[in-house]
Design a protein around this motif. Structure first.
Motif, short mmCIF file in Angstrom:
data_model
loop_
_atom_site.label_atom_id
_atom_site.label_comp_id
_atom_site.label_asym_id
_atom_site.label_seq_id
_atom_site.Cartn_x
_atom_site.Cartn_y
_atom_site.Cartn_z
N MET A 171 0.83 -1.22 0.00
CA MET A 171 0.00 0.00 0.00
C MET A 171 0.86 1.27 0.00
N GLY A 172 2.18 1.11 0.07
CA GLY A 172 3.06 2.27 -0.05
C GLY A 172 3.69 2.75 1.25
N ILE A 173 3.48 2.02 2.36
CA ILE A 173 4.06 2.44 3.65
C ILE A 173 5.57 2.16 3.65
N LYS A 174 6.34 3.14 4.13
CA LYS A 174 7.81 3.01 4.10
C LYS A 174 8.45 3.05 5.49
N GLY A 175 7.66 3.34 6.52
CA GLY A 175 8.23 3.40 7.87
C GLY A 175 7.41 2.59 8.85
N PHE A 176 8.09 1.72 9.60
CA PHE A 176 7.40 0.86 10.57
C PHE A 176 8.04 1.01 11.94
N TRP A 177 7.23 1.37 12.91
CA TRP A 177 7.69 1.32 14.31
C TRP A 177 7.16 0.01 14.85
N ASN A 178 8.05 -0.95 15.00
CA ASN A 178 7.67 -2.34 15.14
C ASN A 178 7.81 -2.84 16.58
#
Lengths: 212, 212
Positions: A171-178
């Protein structure tokens, strides 16, 4: 300020930037106007030469014989970190940890606006948690199409973490706070994962308690 | 193994130990028997010489030309970290974050037993959360007198964090896993604080998203 970012800045330097920012915020709040690299280093357990070397990656800061102007340096490091960028964030998974973050974490202080949260639980969908609306997972793709989303906070169960991340990347998300404790992977180098590893922290403490 | 711990091991080395442990656990789970320092480094974004230098702080590991025996190295690093020490831990403050940790964090895998939690909320006192009993704050001093407590997980509100830490130090507590976002201080060097700074992590991500 002389803004000359070097290429290939090491991970260790980048990870020290938020610590500088935090320390300088504390100094500002204490009303301290200027500080030498020696004193700043002492407060943080870093050598003065390390500090000068770190800052030299980003340009010229401070003046010989004067040191650093605390508020100015704080603002500049904030800019490097993107605190002034108005980043937008959504949360996926509103369990206990999600609730804790929404209710207590000062997102605005780090330059983030939390626009929405998503969960599968019928009793949460349609509610507001600390002014953040909780939507159904079915609304996620549409929301991302219509809004700027810089970062997703991933607080879903481990079992669905990688699949969820893969869909979000599509979907285009580039940053993950996991926060899932799963080592997420992507074939795209521009996708960034920042993992909170609680266990690393507790094991560091375990070592320190045994080796005082 | 040749166990020869050097003095003055740097903070950076200590913080890499849990990462090695985590990586080696993953390799074990994948059924990998041995690994070279080059391959281990590649997996972790660390140079082979850094790895050899880190391990040399603790003795001799691995064999020239063979590399490291994954399971053996994992066990040895686990021992250095104290995973086999049967550490005992209590939690103070059972809000959303406390609940999340009690319900989802694998304390046992890091060598910790959670013996009790303490809170002020009448509706929590006397309940069990994931087999951990929640007691009233009035019972805290007595509990610490009668039990071995190596670490306190501090998940209380910011406003009471330092006072709570000071009381606990007077009761003999030497290890704090600190989620309060308050920089706790003690005059005693043997008291160790391990702080979870969520904001540092989010700011690192902010930088990375802006500088892909």
């Amino acid at each position: 300020m002389n803004f000359l970012k070097k290429d290939n800045i090491s991970d260790a330097v980048i990870r020290r930037l938020p610590r500088y920012y935090r320390q300088l915020t504390d100094l500002c709040n204490q009303g301290i106007v200027r500080i030498s690299s020696q004193s700043l280093g002492q407060e943080m357990g870093i050598t003065a030469s390390q500090i000068r070397q770190d800052f030299s990656c980003f340009g010229e800061f401070g003046q010989q014989g004067y040191g650093y102007h605390v508020e100015e340096l704080r603002r500049e490091i904030g800019q490097i970190l993107g605190v002034d960028k108005d980043h937008h964030l959504i949360m996926i998974g509103v369990g206990n940890l999600g609730h804790a973050l929404l209710q207590n974490f000062p997102f605005a202080q780090t330059g983030f606006t939390v626009d929405a949260a998503f969960d599968v639980a019928p009793n949460l969908i349609g509610t507001m948690i600390n002014n953040v609306p909780v939507y159904a997972m079915a609304d996620l793709a549409g929301f991302i199409r219509e809004h700027k989303v810089d970062v997703v906070v991933l607080t879903v169960p481990q079992s669905v973490a990688q699949d969820m991340a893969t869909s979000l990347i599509e979907m285009g998300i580039k940053g993950f706070w996991n926060f899932t404790n799963v080592e997420l992977a992507s074939e795209f180098p521009e996708v960034k994962f920042e993992n909170i590893h609680f266990a690393d922290s507790l094991l560091t403490l375990s070592y320190r308690v045994e080796n005082p």
